[in-house]
Design a protein around this motif. Structure first.
Motif, PDB file in Angstrom:
ATOM      1  N   UNK A 167      70.503  23.441  58.401  1.00  0.00           N
ATOM      2  CA  UNK A 167      70.022  22.777  59.404  1.00  0.00           C
ATOM      3  C   UNK A 167      69.194  23.896  60.219  1.00  0.00           C
ATOM      4  N   UNK A 168      70.670  24.187  61.239  1.00  0.00           N
ATOM      5  CA  UNK A 168      70.177  24.825  61.892  1.00  0.00           C
ATOM      6  C   UNK A 168      70.058  26.710  61.646  1.00  0.00           C
ATOM      7  N   UNK A 173      73.371  24.346  68.922  1.00  0.00           N
ATOM      8  CA  UNK A 173      73.001  23.350  67.595  1.00  0.00           C
ATOM      9  C   UNK A 173      73.562  22.920  66.430  1.00  0.00           C
ATOM     10  N   UNK A 174      74.749  23.568  66.776  1.00  0.00           N
ATOM     11  CA  UNK A 174      75.523  22.817  65.336  1.00  0.00           C
ATOM     12  C   UNK A 174      76.057  21.190  66.009  1.00  0.00           C
ATOM     13  N   UNK A 216      75.169  18.076  64.313  1.00  0.00           N
ATOM     14  CA  UNK A 216      75.640  17.056  64.055  1.00  0.00           C
ATOM     15  C   UNK A 216      75.572  15.414  63.991  1.00  0.00           C
ATOM     16  N   UNK A 217      75.322  15.095  65.671  1.00  0.00           N
ATOM     17  CA  UNK A 217      74.714  13.661  65.957  1.00  0.00           C
ATOM     18  C   UNK A 217      73.575  12.900  65.062  1.00  0.00           C
ATOM     19  N   UNK A 218      72.622  14.489  65.159  1.00  0.00           N
ATOM     20  CA  UNK A 218      71.260  13.632  64.126  1.00  0.00           C
ATOM     21  C   UNK A 218      72.021  13.265  62.893  1.00  0.00           C
ATOM     22  N   UNK A 258      62.451  21.572  64.887  1.00  0.00           N
ATOM     23  CA  UNK A 258      63.248  21.043  65.457  1.00  0.00           C
ATOM     24  C   UNK A 258      64.487  20.396  65.835  1.00  0.00           C
ATOM     25  N   UNK A 259      65.943  21.079  65.746  1.00  0.00           N
ATOM     26  CA  UNK A 259      66.810  20.487  65.026  1.00  0.00           C
ATOM     27  C   UNK A 259      67.292  18.658  65.963  1.00  0.00           C
ATOM     28  N   UNK A 260      67.303  19.209  67.120  1.00  0.00           N
ATOM     29  CA  UNK A 260      67.572  17.672  67.908  1.00  0.00           C
ATOM     30  C   UNK A 260      67.218  16.368  67.108  1.00  0.00           C
TER      31      UNK A 260
END
Length: 224
Positions: free
Chosen positions: A26-27, A146-147, A151-153, A202-204
């Protein structure tokens, strides 16, 4: 080879490794631009190195530079002959060693003895300041930030299933009957699923929050 593949499958059977792999995939798109900047700068320095120091590192006994290079005892004893700017591939090899700070003082010794000057240090120093101190630290901060964001997402994405006005949200997908959407009878029959994918990597992005806004009744004009 088959045993290695089996080991990889075993690792992905472990939830923590599977989560790490998903976050990495993802990142990577989000880090693409900064990696391209690093590649551009490395290409510039490799090309400049070919113009400035191409042909200086040689083992040809008929070339006087080879005799001068023998005086660089640390360079020759470490067998650093491939570290040169005679071609693009070798130049990139030198810059990679500099990027990971791998005995760059030993590498520069060969160029000092063959050029007969210590001005080559400035070339290596500029690359160190721009790529190692600057871009490399930016990449590290971007990847780490980003990691943890992703991770939260992902933890939120794979949380418990939700139901929003008859729509079932499972992970990053929404499953719904087309006959009624946001409280409106559409006259369409069948069951469908919707999936959110970020266009700009957008990673988040919070897919579930988007699904709630799309399929929730509060999104309809009548509810305002």
């Amino acid at each position: 080879m088959a045993r290695v593949l089996r080991l990889v499958r075993l690792l992905f059977a472990i939830e923590s490794f599977r989560l790490l792999g998903a976050i990495t995939l993802d990142i990577l798109p989000a880090s693409r631009d900064i990696f391209l900047v690093l590649l551009f700068v490395a290409y510039f320095f490799a090309t400049s190195g070919q113009l400035l120091y191409g042909g200086y590192i040689t083992r040809d006994p008929s070339n006087p530079l080879s005799h001068a290079l023998l005086e660089a005892t640390d360079f020759t004893s470490s067998a650093y002959w491939p570290n040169n700017f005679n071609d693009m591939f070798s130049g990139m090899n030198v810059l990679f060693n500099l990027l990971v700070v791998n005995n760059w003082t030993t590498c520069i010794q060969g160029f000092e003895y063959t050029t007969g000057s210590k001005t080559a240090r400035f070339f290596f120093l500029f690359f160190h300041l721009i790529c190692v101190t600057g871009i490399s630290n930016v990449i590290t901060s971007v990847v780490i930030t980003s990691f943890f964001q992703q991770l939260e997402v992902i933890e939120h994405r794979y949380g418990p299933n939700e139901r929003v006005d008859g729509t079932s949200i499972r992970g990053s997908r929404a499953f719904f009957a087309a006959s009624v959407l946001t409280g409106t009878n559409t006259g369409v029959q069948g069951k469908y699923s919707a999936h959110i994918q970020a266009v700009n990597f957008d990673v988040d992005i919070d897919e579930r929050a988007v699904m709630r806004r799309v399929f929730g009744r509060s999104n309809t004009p009548d509810s305002k």
